[in-house]
Design a protein around this motif. Sequence first.
Motif, PDB file in Angstrom:
ATOM      1  N   CYS B 203      10.020   8.443 -29.236  1.00 19.87           N
ATOM      2  CA  CYS B 203       8.771   8.050 -29.882  1.00 19.87           C
ATOM      3  C   CYS B 203       8.549   8.724 -31.224  1.00 19.87           C
ATOM      4  N   LEU B 204       9.407   9.675 -31.630  1.00 19.73           N
ATOM      5  CA  LEU B 204       9.078  10.450 -32.825  1.00 19.73           C
ATOM      6  C   LEU B 204       9.068   9.575 -34.066  1.00 19.73           C
ATOM      7  N   GLY B 205       8.342  10.001 -35.034  1.00 23.03           N
ATOM      8  CA  GLY B 205       8.192   9.234 -36.263  1.00 23.03           C
ATOM      9  C   GLY B 205       6.800   9.453 -36.799  1.00 23.03           C
ATOM     10  N   PRO B 206       6.498   8.840 -37.931  1.00 20.32           N
ATOM     11  CA  PRO B 206       5.190   9.103 -38.539  1.00 20.32           C
ATOM     12  C   PRO B 206       4.015   8.668 -37.670  1.00 20.32           C
ATOM     13  N   ASP B 207       4.205   7.642 -36.836  1.00 21.11           N
ATOM     14  CA  ASP B 207       3.088   7.147 -36.029  1.00 21.11           C
ATOM     15  C   ASP B 207       3.105   7.671 -34.608  1.00 21.11           C
ATOM     16  N   GLU B 208       3.851   8.735 -34.375  1.00 23.59           N
ATOM     17  CA  GLU B 208       3.940   9.265 -33.015  1.00 23.59           C
ATOM     18  C   GLU B 208       2.557   9.694 -32.553  1.00 23.59           C
ATOM     19  N   ARG B 209       2.200   9.321 -31.319  1.00 25.48           N
ATOM     20  CA  ARG B 209       0.887   9.681 -30.793  1.00 25.48           C
ATOM     21  C   ARG B 209       1.088  10.314 -29.420  1.00 25.48           C
ATOM     22  N   ARG B 210       0.428  11.453 -29.177  1.00 26.73           N
ATOM     23  CA  ARG B 210       0.714  12.232 -27.973  1.00 26.73           C
ATOM     24  C   ARG B 210       0.539  11.431 -26.676  1.00 26.73           C
ATOM     25  N   VAL B 216       5.710   7.890 -21.482  1.00 28.08           N
ATOM     26  CA  VAL B 216       7.145   7.688 -21.223  1.00 28.08           C
ATOM     27  C   VAL B 216       7.632   8.722 -20.224  1.00 28.08           C
ATOM     28  N   SER B 217       7.106   9.947 -20.345  1.00 27.35           N
ATOM     29  CA  SER B 217       7.522  10.999 -19.419  1.00 27.35           C
ATOM     30  C   SER B 217       7.153  10.624 -17.989  1.00 27.35           C
ATOM     31  N   ILE B 218       5.913  10.122 -17.814  1.00 26.59           N
ATOM     32  CA  ILE B 218       5.490   9.766 -16.452  1.00 26.59           C
ATOM     33  C   ILE B 218       6.333   8.602 -15.932  1.00 26.59           C
ATOM     34  N   GLU B 219       6.677   7.689 -16.838  1.00 28.67           N
ATOM     35  CA  GLU B 219       7.488   6.547 -16.430  1.00 28.67           C
ATOM     36  C   GLU B 219       8.862   7.011 -15.930  1.00 28.67           C
ATOM     37  N   ILE B 220       9.484   7.963 -16.653  1.00 31.29           N
ATOM     38  CA  ILE B 220      10.801   8.443 -16.208  1.00 31.29           C
ATOM     39  C   ILE B 220      10.666   9.219 -14.906  1.00 31.29           C
ATOM     40  N   SER B 221       9.537   9.950 -14.744  1.00 35.85           N
ATOM     41  CA  SER B 221       9.328  10.638 -13.469  1.00 35.85           C
ATOM     42  C   SER B 221       9.247   9.625 -12.336  1.00 35.85           C
ATOM     43  N   ILE B 257       6.156   1.050 -12.658  1.00 33.11           N
ATOM     44  CA  ILE B 257       5.665  -0.241 -13.169  1.00 33.11           C
ATOM     45  C   ILE B 257       4.390  -0.027 -13.984  1.00 33.11           C
ATOM     46  N   VAL B 258       3.437   0.748 -13.438  1.00 31.73           N
ATOM     47  CA  VAL B 258       2.157   0.941 -14.125  1.00 31.73           C
ATOM     48  C   VAL B 258       2.382   1.547 -15.506  1.00 31.73           C
ATOM     49  N   PHE B 259       3.185   2.608 -15.579  1.00 35.64           N
ATOM     50  CA  PHE B 259       3.315   3.283 -16.873  1.00 35.64           C
ATOM     51  C   PHE B 259       4.243   2.549 -17.819  1.00 35.64           C
ATOM     52  N   PHE B 260       5.221   1.810 -17.280  1.00 35.33           N
ATOM     53  CA  PHE B 260       6.084   1.033 -18.178  1.00 35.33           C
ATOM     54  C   PHE B 260       5.276  -0.067 -18.848  1.00 35.33           C
ATOM     55  N   VAL B 261       4.464  -0.789 -18.041  1.00 37.94           N
ATOM     56  CA  VAL B 261       3.640  -1.874 -18.600  1.00 37.94           C
ATOM     57  C   VAL B 261       2.638  -1.287 -19.597  1.00 37.94           C
ATOM     58  N   MET B 262       2.044  -0.154 -19.217  1.00 32.62           N
ATOM     59  CA  MET B 262       1.052   0.474 -20.094  1.00 32.62           C
ATOM     60  C   MET B 262       1.692   0.889 -21.420  1.00 32.62           C
ATOM     61  N   PHE B 263       2.919   1.430 -21.338  1.00 33.17           N
ATOM     62  CA  PHE B 263       3.589   1.879 -22.569  1.00 33.17           C
ATOM     63  C   PHE B 263       3.935   0.699 -23.465  1.00 33.17           C
ATOM     64  N   VAL B 264       4.475  -0.367 -22.876  1.00 36.41           N
ATOM     65  CA  VAL B 264       4.860  -1.521 -23.691  1.00 36.41           C
ATOM     66  C   VAL B 264       3.629  -2.118 -24.349  1.00 36.41           C
ATOM     67  N   LYS B 265       2.532  -2.244 -23.589  1.00 34.85           N
ATOM     68  CA  LYS B 265       1.305  -2.820 -24.159  1.00 34.85           C
ATOM     69  C   LYS B 265       0.757  -1.944 -25.277  1.00 34.85           C
ATOM     70  N   THR B 266       0.751  -0.615 -25.034  1.00 39.86           N
ATOM     71  CA  THR B 266       0.237   0.295 -26.057  1.00 39.86           C
ATOM     72  C   THR B 266       1.085   0.226 -27.314  1.00 39.86           C
ATOM     73  N   ALA B 267       2.408   0.219 -27.119  1.00 43.90           N
ATOM     74  CA  ALA B 267       3.296   0.198 -28.283  1.00 43.90           C
ATOM     75  C   ALA B 267       3.101  -1.085 -29.075  1.00 43.90           C
ATOM     76  N   MET B 268       2.924  -2.196 -28.367  1.00 45.43           N
ATOM     77  CA  MET B 268       2.750  -3.457 -29.084  1.00 45.43           C
ATOM     78  C   MET B 268       1.399  -3.514 -29.782  1.00 45.43           C
ATOM     79  N   ARG B 269       0.370  -2.939 -29.157  1.00 51.61           N
ATOM     80  CA  ARG B 269      -0.946  -2.968 -29.771  1.00 51.61           C
ATOM     81  C   ARG B 269      -0.976  -2.101 -31.028  1.00 51.61           C
ATOM     82  N   GLU B 270      -0.246  -0.969 -30.976  1.00 51.41           N
ATOM     83  CA  GLU B 270      -0.326  -0.044 -32.095  1.00 51.41           C
ATOM     84  C   GLU B 270       0.700  -0.339 -33.183  1.00 51.41           C
ATOM     85  N   ALA B 271       1.601  -1.276 -32.914  1.00 51.01           N
ATOM     86  CA  ALA B 271       2.611  -1.600 -33.922  1.00 51.01           C
ATOM     87  C   ALA B 271       1.983  -2.445 -35.024  1.00 51.01           C
ATOM     88  N   TYR B 272       2.584  -2.387 -36.218  1.00 51.52           N
ATOM     89  CA  TYR B 272       2.081  -3.198 -37.333  1.00 51.52           C
ATOM     90  C   TYR B 272       2.268  -4.669 -36.991  1.00 51.52           C
TER      91      TYR B 272
END
Lengths: 232, 284
Positions: B203-210, B216-221, B257-272
Motif C-alpha cells: 500500500c505504500l505511496g503518497p496516498d497511503e492511509r493507515r 490488508v493485515s487482517i485479511e492475511i490473518s 471475505i469481509v476484509f478483502f471486500v472492504m479493502f477492494v471497495k475502499t481502494a476503489m473509492r479512494e482511487a482517482y
Amino acid sequence: MDPIILYIVACVLVGGVLASLGVHLLPVGGAPAAMATATGVATGTVMLMLGAAMCGLFTAASVATYTSNIWLVALSGAVASWLMMGVTMLLANLLYVFGAGVVPVSGRVDMDPITKESQKEYKTPQCDGHGVPNVSFISGMIGALLGGFGGALMYFALLKYANFEPTMAGVAAMGIFVANAIIAAYNIGGTIEGFQDPKFKRLPKAILTCGIISLLSGVLVWVVANMGGLIL
Amino acid sequence: MTVGGGPVVEEEKAKGFTFPPDITQLGIISAIIAIIIVIIPGLPAVVKAVGVIFALLWGTDSVRKTSKYGLGTGVPSIGVLAMGYGIVGALVGIAFTKYGSISVGPLEVQPGVLIGVIVMAIVGLISGVLSNNEKIIGMKIPGLERGMTELGMAGTLAMLLQFSIVAGSLNFDVVIEKAISTGLIAVMFVLSMMAMFHPYNACLGPDERRPRTLMVSIEISGLLCIILGIALAANPTSALGIADGISLLIFGVIVWIVFFVMFVKTAMREAYSTVGTGLIKTIE
C-alpha cells in the motif's frame, strides 16, 4: 562451566558473524539493478541471503542424517549456498547481457582489481554499473561460501549440541541467520557490489552489532535447550 | 531502494473506515489482548485467532511506522526480522511454560511464556539501539528502538498464539511434537511475516492511509486462520475435538471475505479512477 554452552554460543556467534560477512560480499543490486542501471543481482539482500542460506540448510540437514562430523556438515552447506549463488549470478548475467543488452561492468571502481580490466569505458553515463562483473562474481562466490558455512555451522550446533529436533534446529537457525543478515543489510544501505565497493569498509560496525545479537541468540538457544530438558 | 521519499506527513484525519486508536493506543490494546489470550492456552481456537489478529496488527503498525522513513533494503526486511526474533522468542517462551502456572477454575494460566516476550523485547531494544546509534550502524530512523522492541514482542506473541492454536497447549514437548516437527512452523513463519510486511509493502505511496493498510493485515490473518483451521481439523488437539478446527476455518473465511471486500471497495473509492480489467468487477 559446562563446555556445551561454550560450543553452542561459539557456533551461533561464528554463524551470525559469517552471515553478516557474507552479506557484505554479495553483489546486491536492489531495484535499480532490475532496470540494469546498477551492478548486482536485481533483488534485495534478504532474498539473496535467505535463498542461499536455505539451500545450505537443506543440504546440511540431509548430510547431518549420515554423519556427525561438524566440518563435513558445515562444508556441505557452504557448497550448496555456493552453487545457488553461482547459478543465480550466472543466469542474471545471461539475462543482462542477452536480454537487456548491457555489458557487465562495475560502477564503483575504474579498474577490476582482480582481472585488471578497465571498466569505465563500458559504463553507460548516469548509471551505476550493470550486471555482475568478474570481481563481483568472485566476491559473491566467497560471500555465499562463508554465509552457507555459517548457517550450516549454526544448524549443526543446534542439532547436535543443543539436541534440537531437525525441524526446530532448521527454523531456529534460519531465524537467527536472517536477523543477522538483515542487520548487515541495514549497514550497507541495501545495495553493495562486493569487496571492491567503498561501503565494504563499514564492515566492522556490522560485525560488532551482529556479534552482540548472535551472542544473545546463542545464550537464548542454550536457555531453551536447558529449560526444555533437552540437555541432560 | 528507498521507500516513500519527500517529507513524511503525520497522520491526518481521514474519511471513511478508520481505526479509532492511534499507534500507541493500538499497541497497548493489542499487547494486552494478545497477552491475556496467550497465557490461557485452554481457550477455544477462535479466541486465540483473535489474539493472533491483534498481535499481527500491532506488528504491521510498527512496520509501517518504521519503514515510513526508508530502510534502504525495502519493507520486507523488517517483517522478516520480526519473525526471526519471533521464532527465537517463542522457543524461549515455551521452554519456560512449566514455571509459575496457576489453575483458575477449569482453565490453567501460564504466565511463564511471557518470559520469551520480555527477552525478545530486550533483544529488540538492543538491536534497535545498535542500529540507530550514530557511531555504529547509524540508520537515523526516529523511533527505530521502539519499533524493533515492538516487532520482537509482536512476533513472539503471534508465534506463541499460533503454537497454542495448533498444539492446544504450550507445553514444550507437546508444541515440538504437534507444531514444530510437523513442519507447520514454516507455514506460520511465512504467513505471519507476510501479514506483517505485505500490507505496507503493497500500500505504500503518497496516498497511503493507515486504516486501509491495516485492513490488508487482517485479511492475511484470515488466510492464516483458514490454513491453521484445516491443520487443526485434520489433527484435533483440544477437548472440543474437530469442532475447534472447523470453527476456526469458518472464522478465517468470514474474516478474509469481509476484509478483502472492504479493502477492494475502499481502494476503489479512494482511487482517482478505476479501470476494469475484467478480473474484479469495477464498482461505479
